[in-house]
Design a protein around this motif. Structure first.
Motif, PDB file in Angstrom:
ATOM      1  N   THR A 284       0.842  -1.199   0.000  1.00 11.46           N
ATOM      2  CA  THR A 284       0.000   0.000   0.000  1.00 11.46           C
ATOM      3  C   THR A 284       0.873   1.244   0.000  1.00 11.46           C
ATOM      4  OG1 THR A 284      -0.107   0.257   2.397  1.00 11.46           O
ATOM      5  CG2 THR A 284      -1.650  -1.303   1.406  1.00 11.46           C
ATOM      6  N   ALA A 285       0.206   2.397  -0.098  1.00  9.25           N
ATOM      7  CA  ALA A 285       0.935   3.674  -0.075  1.00  9.25           C
ATOM      8  C   ALA A 285       1.586   3.927   1.271  1.00  9.25           C
ATOM      9  CB  ALA A 285      -0.028   4.810  -0.410  1.00  9.25           C
TER      10      ALA A 285
ATOM     11  N   ALA B  66      -7.716   7.565   8.431  1.00  8.66           N
ATOM     12  CA  ALA B  66      -7.461   7.697   6.998  1.00  8.66           C
ATOM     13  C   ALA B  66      -6.125   8.455   6.862  1.00  8.66           C
ATOM     14  CB  ALA B  66      -8.604   8.426   6.317  1.00  8.66           C
ATOM     15  N   TRP B  67      -5.064   7.756   6.398  1.00  9.40           N
ATOM     16  CA  TRP B  67      -3.712   8.345   6.412  1.00  9.40           C
ATOM     17  C   TRP B  67      -3.210   8.591   5.004  1.00  9.40           C
ATOM     18  CZ3 TRP B  67      -1.135  10.162  10.511  1.00  9.40           C
ATOM     19  CH2 TRP B  67       0.204  10.533  10.338  1.00  9.40           C
TER      20      TRP B  67
ATOM     21  N   LYS C 172      -7.432  -0.143   2.349  1.00 13.92           N
ATOM     22  CA  LYS C 172      -7.966   0.429   1.118  1.00 13.92           C
ATOM     23  C   LYS C 172      -8.143   1.939   1.279  1.00 13.92           C
ATOM     24  CE  LYS C 172      -8.345  -3.427  -1.168  1.00 13.92           C
ATOM     25  NZ  LYS C 172      -7.732  -4.324  -0.157  1.00 13.92           N
ATOM     26  N   THR C 173      -8.314   2.622   0.142  1.00  9.19           N
ATOM     27  CA  THR C 173      -8.497   4.067   0.172  1.00  9.19           C
ATOM     28  C   THR C 173      -9.959   4.409   0.431  1.00  9.19           C
ATOM     29  OG1 THR C 173      -8.955   4.242  -2.184  1.00  9.19           O
ATOM     30  CG2 THR C 173      -6.624   4.292  -1.512  1.00  9.19           C
TER      31      THR C 173
ATOM     32  N   GLU D 141     -12.241   3.833  -2.510  1.00  5.53           N
ATOM     33  CA  GLU D 141     -12.589   2.432  -2.721  1.00  5.53           C
ATOM     34  C   GLU D 141     -13.677   1.980  -1.731  1.00  5.53           C
ATOM     35  OE1 GLU D 141      -8.540   0.324  -4.330  1.00  5.53           O
ATOM     36  OE2 GLU D 141      -8.581   0.925  -2.225  1.00  5.53           O
ATOM     37  N   ILE D 142     -13.599   2.486  -0.516  1.00  6.71           N
ATOM     38  CA  ILE D 142     -14.552   2.041   0.511  1.00  6.71           C
ATOM     39  C   ILE D 142     -15.932   2.669   0.315  1.00  6.71           C
ATOM     40  CG2 ILE D 142     -15.075   2.145   2.980  1.00  6.71           C
ATOM     41  CD1 ILE D 142     -12.081   1.926   3.474  1.00  6.71           C
ATOM     42  N   PHE D 143     -15.988   3.979   0.095  1.00  5.37           N
ATOM     43  CA  PHE D 143     -17.270   4.670   0.009  1.00  5.37           C
ATOM     44  C   PHE D 143     -17.958   4.485  -1.336  1.00  5.37           C
ATOM     45  CE2 PHE D 143     -15.486   6.899   3.658  1.00  5.37           C
ATOM     46  CZ  PHE D 143     -16.582   6.981   4.495  1.00  5.37           C
ATOM     47  N   GLY D 144     -17.232   4.132  -2.340  1.00  6.54           N
ATOM     48  CA  GLY D 144     -17.831   3.868  -3.641  1.00  6.54           C
ATOM     49  C   GLY D 144     -18.613   5.055  -4.160  1.00  6.54           C
TER      50      GLY D 144
END
Length: 654
Positions: free
Chosen positions: A34-35, A63-64, A90-91, A94-97
């Motif tokens: 991941t980032a 959220a980093w 995940k970002t 990606e989660i909130f769609g």
């Protein structure tokens, strides 16, 4: 332990892997993909925040970085639902769609250094489903590094689903209540005592606003009312404001209707509600337009007055009972005859005027009428104020409302004592005449039989035929006289029973054999008959069967085909006589067992009789606690039935 895992644990030595599910999940996640990179490279502030959220029972996530890579604690698992474990690492996008467009401005604002609060955020546990959503209050705070700039953010989620659903339910309830009030045409208002203000619905304002403007104060409303009416309203509301239980009264108002004032009668009911939260004590009230109801009441009262005026002028007894059957009115004639007062009637003393021998049957029939909402008809004796009983025929009819409910019973009672006296004289005459006729008739019958036996082998055919005809006519006359005697006994209540135990099969066999000899041209057969003994009056039961067979022969096509049967069904011994004759119409079937009733028609006029045989049969069956009935269709014959109980007073033999 591998060198890599040991290195991770050293870098994250502040975590207890046995403390929670997400602590182990974070340690074992391949963060180098991941980032964020490997755990060893994480910023100390990130490590510190991860430790904080994992130790916290409140749902939190981090959220980093620019991509908003996600980490979360165990409390978030119930929120994420089937989004876990795919959400870890995940970002946000990606989660909130599809919801990301709505959420991104908040994230961007927080990453510039601000804090944000989002109320009642709707979040589906299982995305792309039609299930219920949960609601959360979200608090966003920046996570800063040494430079003072935000490198990530902390989100704290408080579940307010129960509160939100309660608010939604309350809103729906208020909508339903508003609809119900509108449908019921109720004007409602709340009176707040603290500032003397009124919060009212549209109907209230349309009735009392005058110029169409909402009424804002109680004083403003009362000014629109006439002083006496205003005083009543003010007093009622004042009673409520003091905590008294409700305030209900009726008053007429002058209300605007178009350009003219229309007089309406209203019913107002109020109730005090105590202080709740930041709401001060208040009175809630509802006002109903009862103009039409009052008009109907006045019409009913006027109608009642006219009815009572007319009833009191009649010599016949007229009375009214409520829906439950209790007397509420007797006319003047009835009160004067009985010597009772109106108070006595309302105290249910009316039954005291009924002869003791008639009370049980009277109440049984009256209760049956009340239960089935059917007309009441009964002959009974009423006691006068002098203590003399006279026969009366009472009739009562239920009065129904629009919904089919009984509102009251209207009845009348007619003096039939003179009719009863005439019937008694007639019955006495019939009884005496029958007895007087029976003696010479028995003598004639005896001599005819002697002459038939003497000349039966003689050559004089005319003599033998004449004697046979005389004998037949004497038998017919004997039967008519016997029926008249039975009828007079029934009328005088002296048709007694002489009960013994007898064999049913033997009795029916003898009756069929005897009737076959009397009607040699008819086919009279014994059908299904069970072998049993009963306790009853054998002679009277035979009389009923003989009457059925005689009628069947009379009204059947020649040669008549008749079947006599008897069987047990549900504790009843049933007898039947079936023929293939002319049948009986549905209208005649209603009256066939009545006294002196004869079926009229071309086919029936040739048959002799008074129309009392079936009435006597019905009375015999009734005295045996049985039932009598028939089934018939014109042109297809008839079947006459009667049944006797084989239990209780009538028992099976061995």
């Amino acid at each position: 332990m591998s060198g890599k895992r040991a290195s991770v644990l050293d870098s994250f030595s502040f975590l207890d892997v046995d403390k929670g599910f997400m602590a182990r999940a974070i340690l074992e996640y391949p963060w180098e993909t991941t980032a964020l990179g490997s755990i060893e490279s994480w910023h100390p502030n990130l490590k510190s925040m991860v430790q904080m959220i994992l130790d916290n029972p409140i749902a939190m996530y981090i959220a980093w970085g620019p991509e908003h890579t996600h980490l979360y604690n165990d409390a978030c698992l119930s929120i994420l639902g089937n989004r876990h474990p795919s959400s870890l690492g995940k970002t946000s996008q990606e989660i909130f769609g599809s919801d990301w467009e709505n959420v991104q401005p908040t994230f961007d604002a927080v990453m510039t250094g601000g804090s944000m609060m989002v109320h009642d955020f709707k979040f589906e546990v299982a995305p792309h489903t039609s299930g219920d959503s949960n609601y959360y209050n979200l608090a966003f705070s920046p996570i800063r590094i040494e430079s003072g700039k935000p490198a990530g953010m902390l989100l704290i989620a408080k579940d307010v689903t129960a509160k939100k659903r309660m608010e939604l339910a309350l809103a729906q309830s208020n909508e339903r209540l508003s609809f119900a009030l509108e449908a019921a045409e109720l004007a409602t208002f709340e009176y707040f005592m603290k500032d003397d203000s009124i919060l009212a619905n549209e109907l209230f304002n349309s009735w009392f606003g005058g110029d169409g403007a909402p009424i804002l104060t109680l004083e403003a409303w009362l000014e629109k009312l006439a002083k006496p009416k205003a005083a009543l309203v003010a007093a009622a509301i004042n009673d409520c404001s003091k905590g008294q239980e409700g305030a209900r009264f009726e008053i007429d108002f002058e209300t605007p209707e178009g350009t003219e004032k229309a007089r309406k009668e209203m019913r107002l009911k109020g109730l005090k509600l105590p202080a709740l939260g930041d709401r001060s004590p208040r009175v809630i009230a509802a006002i109903e337009d009862i103009t039409a109801e009052k008009l109907e009441q006045r019409k009913l009262i006027e109608s009642e007055k006219r009815f009572r005026l007319l009833a009191d002028s009649l010599p016949e007894f007229v009375w009214i009972a409520d829906a439950q059957g209790a007397s509420i009115y007797w006319n003047k004639s009835m009160l004067e005859y009985t010597g009772l007062s109106e108070a006595d009637v309302k105290l249910r003393k009316g039954i005291s005027i009924v002869h003791p021998d008639d009370v049980e049957a009277n109440m049984k029939l009256w209760n049956n009428s009340l239960l089935n909402m059917k007309d009441f008809l009964f002959e009974h004796r009423f006691k006068s104020k002098e203590g003399v009983y006279r026969w009366h025929l009472s009739r009562a009819t239920p009065q129904f409302d629009d919904e089919g409910n009984v509102q009251r019973w209207v009845g009348s009672s007619t003096d039939i004592q003179s009719i009863k006296d005439k019937e008694a004289h007639k019955d006495f005459f019939i009884s005496m005449a029958s007895h007087e006729l029976n003696t010479p008739l028995t003598t004639v019958k005896g001599y005819v039989q002697i002459l038939r036996e003497t000349y039966m082998n003689g050559s004089d055919d005319l003599l033998n035929m004449s004697l046979k005809t005389i004998d037949k006519q004497v038998a017919t006359l004997t039967k008519l006289i016997s029926d008249l005697l039975d009828l007079s006994k029934i009328r005088m209540g002296s048709l007694g029973l002489e009960c013994t135990e007898f064999d049913v099969r033997k009795m029916l066999t003898e009756v069929v054999c005897s009737m076959s000899h009397s009607y040699p041209d008819a086919s009279i057969e014994l059908g299904r008959v069970e072998t049993l003994k009963i306790f009853a009056d054998e002679c009277r039961i035979s009389q009923v069967v003989i009457n059925f067979i005689t009628n069947a022969v009379k009204y059947s096509h020649s040669p008549a085909a008749i079947r006599v049967s008897s069987w047990i069904d549900e504790g009843q011994l049933i007898f039947s006589v079936k023929d293939d004759g002319i049948g009986i119409s549905a209208e005649d079937q209603k009256h066939i067992f009545e006294r002196f009733y004869r079926v009229e028609g071309k086919s029936e006029k040739t048959f002799p009789g008074f129309g009392i045989g079936l009435n006597i049969a019905a009375e015999i069956v009734k005295q045996h606690n049985g039932k009598i009935w028939l089934e018939s269709e014109l042109g297809k014959g008839s079947t006459f039935y009667f049944c006797l109980p084989v239990s209780s007073s009538f028992t099976l033999g061995k």
